[in-house]
Design a protein around this motif. Structure first.
Motif, PDB file in Angstrom:
ATOM      1  N   TYR A 194      31.757  12.065 -84.709  1.00  0.00           N
ATOM      2  CA  TYR A 194      31.076  13.227 -83.966  1.00  0.00           C
ATOM      3  C   TYR A 194      30.966  14.282 -84.977  1.00  0.00           C
ATOM      4  N   ASP A 243      27.031   7.744 -81.712  1.00  0.00           N
ATOM      5  CA  ASP A 243      25.767   7.699 -80.966  1.00  0.00           C
ATOM      6  C   ASP A 243      24.901   6.910 -81.861  1.00  0.00           C
ATOM      7  N   ALA A 244      24.941   6.578 -82.981  1.00  0.00           N
ATOM      8  CA  ALA A 244      24.259   6.277 -84.081  1.00  0.00           C
ATOM      9  C   ALA A 244      23.418   4.753 -83.540  1.00  0.00           C
ATOM     10  N   HIS A 262      24.831  18.803 -83.892  1.00  0.00           N
ATOM     11  CA  HIS A 262      23.404  18.734 -84.394  1.00  0.00           C
ATOM     12  C   HIS A 262      23.185  19.654 -85.569  1.00  0.00           C
ATOM     13  N   ASN A 279      23.305   6.596 -75.063  1.00  0.00           N
ATOM     14  CA  ASN A 279      22.667   5.442 -75.846  1.00  0.00           C
ATOM     15  C   ASN A 279      23.127   4.185 -75.725  1.00  0.00           C
ATOM     16  N   HIS A 299      28.775  22.055 -76.894  1.00  0.00           N
ATOM     17  CA  HIS A 299      27.959  20.724 -76.859  1.00  0.00           C
ATOM     18  C   HIS A 299      28.596  19.927 -75.870  1.00  0.00           C
ATOM     19  N   ALA A 300      27.509  18.846 -75.239  1.00  0.00           N
ATOM     20  CA  ALA A 300      27.783  18.072 -74.184  1.00  0.00           C
ATOM     21  C   ALA A 300      28.724  16.775 -74.678  1.00  0.00           C
ATOM     22  N   VAL A 301      28.476  16.397 -75.738  1.00  0.00           N
ATOM     23  CA  VAL A 301      29.185  15.261 -76.398  1.00  0.00           C
ATOM     24  C   VAL A 301      29.143  13.918 -75.414  1.00  0.00           C
ATOM     25  N   ILE A 302      27.959  13.678 -75.083  1.00  0.00           N
ATOM     26  CA  ILE A 302      27.500  12.605 -74.243  1.00  0.00           C
ATOM     27  C   ILE A 302      26.408  11.735 -74.751  1.00  0.00           C
ATOM     28  N   SER A 303      26.126  11.764 -76.100  1.00  0.00           N
ATOM     29  CA  SER A 303      25.026  11.126 -76.706  1.00  0.00           C
ATOM     30  C   SER A 303      25.328   9.570 -76.873  1.00  0.00           C
ATOM     31  N   GLU A 336      18.694   7.672 -84.792  1.00  0.00           N
ATOM     32  CA  GLU A 336      19.005   8.218 -85.828  1.00  0.00           C
ATOM     33  C   GLU A 336      18.230   8.325 -87.166  1.00  0.00           C
ATOM     34  N   ASN A 356      15.623  11.209 -86.983  1.00  0.00           N
ATOM     35  CA  ASN A 356      16.241  12.374 -87.201  1.00  0.00           C
ATOM     36  C   ASN A 356      16.626  12.663 -88.562  1.00  0.00           C
ATOM     37  N   GLN A 363      16.312  18.753 -75.066  1.00  0.00           N
ATOM     38  CA  GLN A 363      17.055  17.934 -76.110  1.00  0.00           C
ATOM     39  C   GLN A 363      16.743  16.546 -75.671  1.00  0.00           C
TER      40      GLN A 363
HETATM   41  C1  LIG Z   1      20.550  13.647 -89.413  1.00  0.00           C
HETATM   42  C2  LIG Z   1      20.816  13.441 -88.069  1.00  0.00           C
HETATM   43  C3  LIG Z   1      21.376  12.345 -87.333  1.00  0.00           C
HETATM   44  C4  LIG Z   1      21.209  12.213 -85.968  1.00  0.00           C
HETATM   45  N1  LIG Z   1      21.682  10.788 -85.642  1.00  0.00           N
HETATM   46  C5  LIG Z   1      21.463  10.990 -84.287  1.00  0.00           C
HETATM   47  C6  LIG Z   1      22.168   9.635 -83.662  1.00  0.00           C
HETATM   48  O1  LIG Z   1      22.437   8.695 -84.498  1.00  0.00           O
HETATM   49  N2  LIG Z   1      22.101   9.475 -82.435  1.00  0.00           N
HETATM   50  C7  LIG Z   1      22.015  10.356 -81.436  1.00  0.00           C
HETATM   51  O2  LIG Z   1      21.933  10.271 -80.179  1.00  0.00           O
HETATM   52  N3  LIG Z   1      21.455  11.664 -82.130  1.00  0.00           N
HETATM   53  C8  LIG Z   1      21.424  11.954 -83.462  1.00  0.00           C
HETATM   54  N4  LIG Z   1      21.118  13.074 -83.756  1.00  0.00           N
HETATM   55  C9  LIG Z   1      20.775  14.174 -82.894  1.00  0.00           C
HETATM   56  C10 LIG Z   1      22.012  14.948 -82.485  1.00  0.00           C
HETATM   57  O3  LIG Z   1      22.549  15.576 -83.456  1.00  0.00           O
HETATM   58  C11 LIG Z   1      22.871  14.223 -81.612  1.00  0.00           C
HETATM   59  O4  LIG Z   1      21.951  13.691 -80.413  1.00  0.00           O
HETATM   60  C12 LIG Z   1      23.857  15.241 -80.897  1.00  0.00           C
HETATM   61  O5  LIG Z   1      24.614  16.016 -81.999  1.00  0.00           O
HETATM   62  C13 LIG Z   1      24.813  14.583 -80.014  1.00  0.00           C
HETATM   63  O6  LIG Z   1      25.822  15.342 -79.671  1.00  0.00           O
HETATM   64  P1  LIG Z   1      25.913  15.963 -78.090  1.00  0.00           P
HETATM   65  O7  LIG Z   1      25.907  15.009 -77.024  1.00  0.00           O
HETATM   66  O8  LIG Z   1      27.236  16.832 -78.035  1.00  0.00           O
HETATM   67  O9  LIG Z   1      24.461  16.698 -77.983  1.00  0.00           O
HETATM   68  P2  LIG Z   1      24.144  18.030 -77.311  1.00  0.00           P
HETATM   69  O10 LIG Z   1      23.819  19.257 -78.447  1.00  0.00           O
HETATM   70  O11 LIG Z   1      25.139  18.768 -76.286  1.00  0.00           O
HETATM   71  O12 LIG Z   1      22.630  17.845 -76.636  1.00  0.00           O
HETATM   72  C14 LIG Z   1      22.263  17.125 -75.704  1.00  0.00           C
HETATM   73  C15 LIG Z   1      21.692  15.674 -75.819  1.00  0.00           C
HETATM   74  O13 LIG Z   1      20.468  15.789 -76.188  1.00  0.00           O
HETATM   75  C16 LIG Z   1      20.190  14.724 -76.906  1.00  0.00           C
HETATM   76  N5  LIG Z   1      19.649  15.109 -78.171  1.00  0.00           N
HETATM   77  C17 LIG Z   1      19.957  16.467 -78.920  1.00  0.00           C
HETATM   78  N6  LIG Z   1      19.167  16.705 -79.965  1.00  0.00           N
HETATM   79  C18 LIG Z   1      18.627  15.298 -80.060  1.00  0.00           C
HETATM   80  C19 LIG Z   1      17.886  14.786 -81.388  1.00  0.00           C
HETATM   81  N7  LIG Z   1      17.546  15.755 -82.336  1.00  0.00           N
HETATM   82  N8  LIG Z   1      17.435  13.763 -81.132  1.00  0.00           N
HETATM   83  C20 LIG Z   1      17.727  12.699 -80.020  1.00  0.00           C
HETATM   84  N9  LIG Z   1      18.446  13.210 -79.141  1.00  0.00           N
HETATM   85  C21 LIG Z   1      18.801  14.384 -79.075  1.00  0.00           C
HETATM   86  C22 LIG Z   1      21.191  14.120 -77.272  1.00  0.00           C
HETATM   87  O14 LIG Z   1      21.324  12.818 -76.183  1.00  0.00           O
HETATM   88  C23 LIG Z   1      22.434  14.678 -76.872  1.00  0.00           C
HETATM   89  O15 LIG Z   1      23.601  14.103 -76.224  1.00  0.00           O
HETATM   90  C24 LIG Z   1      21.117  13.164 -85.119  1.00  0.00           C
HETATM   91  C25 LIG Z   1      20.711  14.525 -85.785  1.00  0.00           C
HETATM   92  C26 LIG Z   1      20.399  14.563 -87.132  1.00  0.00           C
HETATM   93  C27 LIG Z   1      20.071  15.846 -87.788  1.00  0.00           C
END
Ligand SMILES: Cc1cc2nc3c(=O)[nH]c(=O)nc-3n(C[C@H](O)[C@H](O)[C@H](O)COP(=O)(O)OP(=O)(O)OC[C@H]3O[C@@H](n4cnc5c(N)ncnc54)[C@H](O)[C@@H]3O)c2cc1C
Ligand code: SF4
Length: 509
Positions: A366, A400-401, A369, A276, A268-272, A406, A409, A309
């Motif tokens: 962190y 990221d919340a 998803h 945000n 995963h990217a871990v950039i949310s 959030e 989701n 995403q």
């Molecule tokens: C119950 C629940 C709560 C969540 N709460 C948040 C939250 O508070 N903030 C948040 O940013 N995301 C949330 N997500 C969505 C997602 O889980 C995270 O964006 C993601 O895990 C962030 O990690 P990453 O950057 O490694 O994402 P990656 O898996 O690498 O995905 C790349 C990017 O895509 C975007 N993305 C992916 N899935 C979603 C999604 N479902 N909704 C919106 N953006 C998405 C994010 O910006 C993320 O950085 C939630 C999902 C669930 C099921």
């Protein structure tokens, strides 16, 4: 500064130099106000790493603005001038700087937006509230898209966003002839010594100071401060993105749904957290990912899955949030009322999957998803946990919340508490799903193959009990009807065993 024309308030998730409130402003006549506010840090008991990340990124952004010629009135948490909340802080700054007007980019969350709306009247000063152009779909455009549709489905919204942005398009056709390559993105992962880690940054003096401050002021909040390795500047966030694109993106698609013990990040990217709060720009991120695909450095299933995403899910959940607030946070389709079990905070449970998700959440702020959706979220829905209590948990524990992303989701996707407005079916699953997508079950005290009894995986009895007790609410859903039929075919004695096992698990919570 002698005569201040505009006082520009920059919020903690607006750390973007091209922000609308800054774009048309004049550094010689306008002044920027930023403040570390106790009321914001405690609106829920946010993870300590999250507070440190946001405050440190704010201080670094103020430095960036000053280097660009801006005058910034930056109010630290410990400052005697700190007023704890937005309105008090602004009133104080108006008294101090005597500006002609207030300028602010619209807030991302309903609660803050409501407070801002009240300023014209309460503070007797003109207030300009500007659009946030960092999102690719405005709330009005989403409203127009949703208007008249019987069902709102992300997939159709996403296709429109692909056409609008031109990302991964060949003329008016999707690259590769398909809009969505998700069917290729469900592989389980194996332990691999070469799994990349997100790029880490050693805390600088500002971050170390903030960490001490958070330690002293928010000692009763959840979460570990150490190790702290997040980027807190735009330059470092860009470097973290570049490292992801080079090292993890090629496998992002294949292992998007996989979970492994001891591997909190996988591919995963871990950039949310960076997106945000404004350190990264969503469109620029997507363009860089598309460029990697076009240069042959990442396969299409990875690039498409990743871009979906961001221009799909991320924009779609924001649209759903603003379409349904206020009131969306009270959604409770199944009428669930059980309090959140203590192990969501402590991680002290024999369920290996939940223990792993909560432990890494405490350590890293962190979880990816599938851990959020299919482990902690799935368990809460099966166990009948109050969706509002769960929403407050997710809002607190992840770096990221922010509520706009959030809440939909949690309430919509993971709990189906909006009755299917956001998701086409409840994301309910037994232990078999977790066993297929992870290696958690092999080190768990429970047996994922057993449905009932003291050794059985709790997800199993709870899953079938959930199907049985909600059969009338879900049988109309084409994607759930088969599960209801299967439950109905169980012998009455088996249904009773399921009910008894589920009751025992719930009593033990
Ligand atoms: C119950 C629940 C709560 C969540 N709460 C948040 C939250 O508070 N903030 C948040 O940013 N995301 C949330 N997500 C969505 C997602 O889980 C995270 O964006 C993601 O895990 C962030 O990690 P990453 O950057 O490694 O994402 P990656 O898996 O690498 O995905 C790349 C990017 O895509 C975007 N993305 C992916 N899935 C979603 C999604 N479902 N909704 C919106 N953006 C998405 C994010 O910006 C993320 O950085 C939630 C999902 C669930 C099921
Ligand atoms: S057996 Fe059940 S509780 Fe244990 S890790 Fe697997 S799914 Fe989770």
């Amino acid at each position: 500064m002698a005569d201040v024309r505009n006082l520009i308030l920059v919020l903690g998730d607006q750390l973007t130099p091209s922000l609308s409130s800054l774009a048309g402003a004049d550094p010689t006549r306008d002044l920027v106000l930023m403040a570390e506010l106790h009321d914001e840090a405690t609106s829920v008991r946010h993870h300590r790493k999250k507070i440190a990340f946001i405050f440190s990124a704010m201080r670094h952004f103020a430095e960036e603005l000053r280097a660009g010629g801006w005058t910034v009135d930056y109010v630290t948490l410990g400052s005697a001038e700190n007023q704890a909340g937005f309105t008090g802080q602004l009133a104080h700054a108006i008294g101090k700087h005597q500006p002609e007007r207030i300028v602010v980019t619209e807030a991302s969350e309903w609660r803050v937006s409501l407070e801002i709306e009240g300023w014209r009247e309460r503070l007797s000063i003109p207030v300009d509230i500007l659009r946030d152009h960092r999102f690719l779909c405005s709330t009005d455009a989403f409203r127009a898209w949703a208007e008249g549709r019987k069902q709102l489905r992300m997939e159709y919204f996403y296709r429109d966003m692909r056409r609008q942005t031109g990302l991964l398009m060949d003329g008016d056709q999707p690259v590769g002839g398909k809009w969505n390559f998700d069917s290729e993105n469900r592989k389980a992962a194996d332990i691999d010594l070469f799994t990349p880690s997100p790029k880490a940054f050693a805390p600088d003096t500002i971050t170390r100071e903030i960490i001490e401050l958070v330690k002293a002021r928010f000692g009763n909040h959840f979460g570990d401060l150490d190790p702290f390795w997040f980027a807190v500047t735009r330059v470092d966030a860009e470097a973290a993105l570049a490292a992801f694109i080079e090292q993890a993106l090629p496998q992002f698609g294949d292992y998007q749904d996989a979970m492994l013990m001891g591997e909190p990040f996988l591919y995963h990217a871990v950039i949310s957290q960076y997106l945000n709060c404004g350190l990264l720009d969503p469109m620029s991120v997507c363009r860089q990912v598309e460029a990697a695909y076009r240069a042959g450095k990442a396969p299409l299933n990875a690039a498409e899955g990743f871009i979906r995403q961001i221009i799909g899910w991320r924009e779609y959940v924001r649209g759903i949030y603003w379409l349904n607030m206020p009131g969306y946070e009270q959604s409770n389709f199944f009428g669930h009322t059980r309090p959140l079990p203590e192990f969501y905070w402590t991680g002290e449970t024999d369920m290996a999957c939940i223990k792993a998700a909560v432990t890494q959440t405490r350590e890293q702020a962190y979880a990816h998803h599938i851990q959020r959706l299919m482990v902690t979220g799935n368990f809460a829905m099966l166990a009948g946990i109050d969706p509002f209590a769960l929403h407050e948990w997710y809002l607190s524990v992840y770096a990221d919340a922010f509520e706009w992303v959030e809440l939909p989701n949690t309430v919509g996707m993971s709990q189906f508490a909006d009755g299917g407005l956001l998701a086409s079916k409840p994301y309910a699953a037994s232990g078999a799903y977790i066993n297929r997508m992870s290696n958690y079950c092999s080190s768990c005290r429970f047996d994922v193959k057993q449905r009932t009894g003291p050794q059985a995986c709790p997800f199993n009895a709870l899953y079938w009990d959930f199907i049985g007790r909600n059969r009338d609410k879900i049988r109309g859903n084409a994607r759930m009807v088969q599960m209801v039929r299967t439950y109905d075919k169980f012998a009455p004695a088996e249904q009773q065993r399921i009910g008894r096992s589920a009751a025992n698990i719930l009593a033990s919570l």
